[in-house]
Design a protein around this motif. Structure first.
Motif, PDB file in Angstrom:
ATOM      1  N   GLN A  53      47.159  64.862  39.715  1.00 46.18           N
ATOM      2  CA  GLN A  53      48.530  64.542  39.344  1.00 46.18           C
ATOM      3  C   GLN A  53      48.750  64.711  37.842  1.00 46.18           C
ATOM      4  O   GLN A  53      47.899  64.339  37.038  1.00 46.18           O
ATOM      5  N   GLY A  54      49.914  65.240  37.476  1.00 49.24           N
ATOM      6  CA  GLY A  54      50.337  65.299  36.077  1.00 49.24           C
ATOM      7  C   GLY A  54      49.337  65.993  35.167  1.00 49.24           C
ATOM      8  O   GLY A  54      48.669  66.959  35.550  1.00 49.24           O
ATOM      9  N   PHE A  55      49.217  65.478  33.937  1.00 49.47           N
ATOM     10  CA  PHE A  55      48.323  66.087  32.953  1.00 49.47           C
ATOM     11  C   PHE A  55      46.859  65.955  33.353  1.00 49.47           C
ATOM     12  O   PHE A  55      46.006  66.717  32.866  1.00 49.47           O
ATOM     13  N   SER A  56      46.542  65.017  34.247  1.00 49.69           N
ATOM     14  CA  SER A  56      45.155  64.860  34.685  1.00 49.69           C
ATOM     15  C   SER A  56      44.636  66.116  35.374  1.00 49.69           C
ATOM     16  O   SER A  56      43.423  66.326  35.459  1.00 49.69           O
ATOM     17  N   ARG A  57      45.555  66.963  35.831  1.00 47.21           N
ATOM     18  CA  ARG A  57      45.111  68.232  36.433  1.00 47.21           C
ATOM     19  C   ARG A  57      44.398  69.109  35.404  1.00 47.21           C
ATOM     20  O   ARG A  57      43.612  69.974  35.786  1.00 47.21           O
ATOM     21  N   PHE A  58      44.664  68.895  34.133  1.00 47.14           N
ATOM     22  CA  PHE A  58      43.931  69.625  33.079  1.00 47.14           C
ATOM     23  C   PHE A  58      42.434  69.362  33.203  1.00 47.14           C
ATOM     24  O   PHE A  58      41.614  70.288  33.144  1.00 47.14           O
ATOM     25  N   TYR A  59      42.068  68.092  33.392  1.00 47.67           N
ATOM     26  CA  TYR A  59      40.645  67.741  33.543  1.00 47.67           C
ATOM     27  C   TYR A  59      40.107  68.264  34.873  1.00 47.67           C
ATOM     28  O   TYR A  59      38.976  68.745  34.943  1.00 47.67           O
ATOM     29  N   GLU A  60      40.928  68.151  35.912  1.00 45.81           N
ATOM     30  CA  GLU A  60      40.491  68.633  37.223  1.00 45.81           C
ATOM     31  C   GLU A  60      40.185  70.129  37.176  1.00 45.81           C
ATOM     32  O   GLU A  60      39.154  70.581  37.699  1.00 45.81           O
ATOM     33  N   ARG A  61      41.060  70.897  36.552  1.00 45.83           N
ATOM     34  CA  ARG A  61      40.836  72.344  36.478  1.00 45.83           C
ATOM     35  C   ARG A  61      39.578  72.671  35.680  1.00 45.83           C
ATOM     36  O   ARG A  61      38.822  73.598  36.029  1.00 45.83           O
ATOM     37  N   HIS A  62      39.346  71.921  34.607  1.00 47.09           N
ATOM     38  CA  HIS A  62      38.144  72.141  33.798  1.00 47.09           C
ATOM     39  C   HIS A  62      36.880  71.887  34.622  1.00 47.09           C
ATOM     40  O   HIS A  62      35.936  72.688  34.607  1.00 47.09           O
ATOM     41  N   LEU A  63      36.852  70.763  35.334  1.00 46.26           N
ATOM     42  CA  LEU A  63      35.688  70.430  36.154  1.00 46.26           C
ATOM     43  C   LEU A  63      35.509  71.423  37.295  1.00 46.26           C
ATOM     44  O   LEU A  63      34.389  71.851  37.595  1.00 46.26           O
ATOM     45  N   LEU A  64      36.624  71.792  37.937  1.00 44.25           N
ATOM     46  CA  LEU A  64      36.552  72.754  39.037  1.00 44.25           C
ATOM     47  C   LEU A  64      35.992  74.096  38.583  1.00 44.25           C
ATOM     48  O   LEU A  64      35.189  74.713  39.287  1.00 44.25           O
ATOM     49  N   ALA A  65      36.427  74.561  37.434  1.00 45.81           N
ATOM     50  CA  ALA A  65      35.944  75.850  36.934  1.00 45.81           C
ATOM     51  C   ALA A  65      34.430  75.831  36.764  1.00 45.81           C
ATOM     52  O   ALA A  65      33.731  76.789  37.133  1.00 45.81           O
ATOM     53  N   SER A  66      33.888  74.751  36.213  1.00 51.66           N
ATOM     54  CA  SER A  66      32.444  74.644  36.023  1.00 51.66           C
ATOM     55  C   SER A  66      31.711  74.560  37.357  1.00 51.66           C
ATOM     56  O   SER A  66      30.708  75.244  37.576  1.00 51.66           O
ATOM     57  N   LEU A  67      32.218  73.742  38.267  1.00 54.84           N
ATOM     58  CA  LEU A  67      31.570  73.589  39.580  1.00 54.84           C
ATOM     59  C   LEU A  67      31.587  74.894  40.363  1.00 54.84           C
ATOM     60  O   LEU A  67      30.566  75.311  40.934  1.00 54.84           O
ATOM     61  N   LYS A  68      32.732  75.558  40.394  1.00 53.35           N
ATOM     62  CA  LYS A  68      32.850  76.784  41.187  1.00 53.35           C
ATOM     63  C   LYS A  68      32.014  77.915  40.599  1.00 53.35           C
ATOM     64  O   LYS A  68      31.424  78.712  41.343  1.00 53.35           O
ATOM     65  N   ALA A  69      31.935  77.997  39.284  1.00 56.33           N
ATOM     66  CA  ALA A  69      31.113  79.042  38.663  1.00 56.33           C
ATOM     67  C   ALA A  69      29.644  78.868  39.029  1.00 56.33           C
ATOM     68  O   ALA A  69      28.930  79.842  39.289  1.00 56.33           O
ATOM     69  N   LYS A  70      29.197  77.618  39.059  1.00 54.30           N
ATOM     70  CA  LYS A  70      27.796  77.341  39.395  1.00 54.30           C
ATOM     71  C   LYS A  70      27.498  77.710  40.849  1.00 54.30           C
ATOM     72  O   LYS A  70      26.463  78.299  41.164  1.00 54.30           O
TER      73      LYS A  70
END
Length: 344
Positions: free
Chosen positions: A185-202
């Protein structure tokens, strides 16, 4: 507040109280100098985790030991890890961080990763440290995901099942489902996208070796941590689905069962969690002290102290280590109860 919940003495500097400012500030401030050596710890199932030990090495066998478990996709280079490890080492503690599987410098061997309720590796490590340093007082600290894991481990093992004098849990996402929803939700999606990018790349680098019915395109299309946990975390670690994973891995329902002296530090404005987190959980047990700050963000807690911006977390942890550093586990438990009663 209930008797076991206390107001933290954290005060943000004027103009820096915003939860996102607090969350991001540690990445913008100068980082503590810290040198370390890496050790590979073999696990019973044939996999391994990497340990990072603060340097210089401490020779004394009875030096107190500070064991840290990092957050999601964190490690020795995370700002909070360096700050807390340097703080403990500066106080004369032997400081070490355990990297969850795949979070060190090398990918782990087995077709699996780590998750918020994965306590087996931490349990194995604590047993190994008990064998190596039988005379050392030991304290464990968990941050975010590592804090949830640590609380779950303490609940599983009971008051005397771990060679620990106490534990500190910083910003534990005690309700994983609620945290996943908040992060979407809201600006917290900024953190979610950051974490997702790292997890998915791995995962993408190992996708063909993992037992997942998932194509590279499907992996790339996952748009939330909940979707990721449903498609990757849950099936990879034997859960029936994301709801089963969140229910079984969340440590919140267990905080009333903790027997080991445990300090929990939380900010009411943490953008990773709902604002009423502790209102939805059981009352903490007598061995638990929960300190809640009005501000602080997620593992932020940046204050103005001694003429500069710095980490209140490091000061609060240092104070707790001082309280526990010269006690037996029994004395630590009594001190936790005494402090809680005096603040009630």
């Amino acid at each position: 507040m209930a008797a076991q919940l206390h107001c933290a003495d954290f005060r943000p500097p004027p103009g820096l109280a915003n939860r996102h400012v607090q969350t991001l500030l540690p990445r913008l401030l100068p980082r503590r100098k810290l040198s370390w050596r890496v050790e590979g710890l073999e696990l019973p199932d044939g996999d391994f985790v990497e340990l990072a030990w603060a340097l210089p090495d401490i020779v004394a066998e009875d030096a107190p030991l500070f064991l840290l478990f990092h957050g999601l996709e964190g490690g020795i280079r995370s700002p909070y890890t360096r700050e807390l490890m340097a703080t403990a080492a500066g106080l004369g503690w032997r400081a070490v961080v355990m990297h969850f599987r795949g979070c060190g410098g090398r990918p782990n061997r087995l077709p699996r990763a780590y998750h918020s309720g994965d306590t087996a590796d931490a349990y194995w490590l604590i047993a190994q440290l008990a064998h190596r340093y039988p005379r050392a007082l030991k304290v464990a600290i968990g941050v975010s995901l590592g804090a949830n894991m640590l609380i779950k481990l303490i609940a599983e093992q009971g008051g005397d099942g771990l060679d620990l004098a106490g534990a500190i849990a910083i910003a534990p996402p005690l309700d994983l489902a609620a945290s996943a929803d908040t992060l979407h939700q809201g600006f917290s999606r900024f953190y979610e996208r950051h974490l997702l990018a790292s997890l998915k790349a791995k995962v993408a680098r190992r996708l063909e070796a993992l037992p997942l019915p998932l194509t590279a395109r499907e992996l790339d299309a996952l748009d939330s941590l909940r979707e990721y946990d449903d498609a990757v975390t849950a099936p990879l670690h034997g859960f029936a689905g994301v709801a089963d994973y969140y229910r079984r891995a969340s440590a919140g329902p267990l905080i009333g069962d903790l027997e080991l002296p445990t300090l929990i530090l939380h900010a009411n404005d943490d953008p990773f969690m709902p604002p009423d987190l502790f209102e939805q959980l059981p009352a903490p047990g007598d061995a638990v002290r929960v300190e809640i700050a009005r501000h602080g963000g997620h593992v932020g807690f940046i204050e103005w102290h001694d003429g500069r911006l710095g980490s209140w977390l490091a000061r609060r942890v240092a104070r707790q280590l001082g309280d526990w550093g010269c006690t037996t586990p029994q004395d630590a438990w009594q001190e936790m109860r005494r402090v809680s009663r005096s603040d009630s």
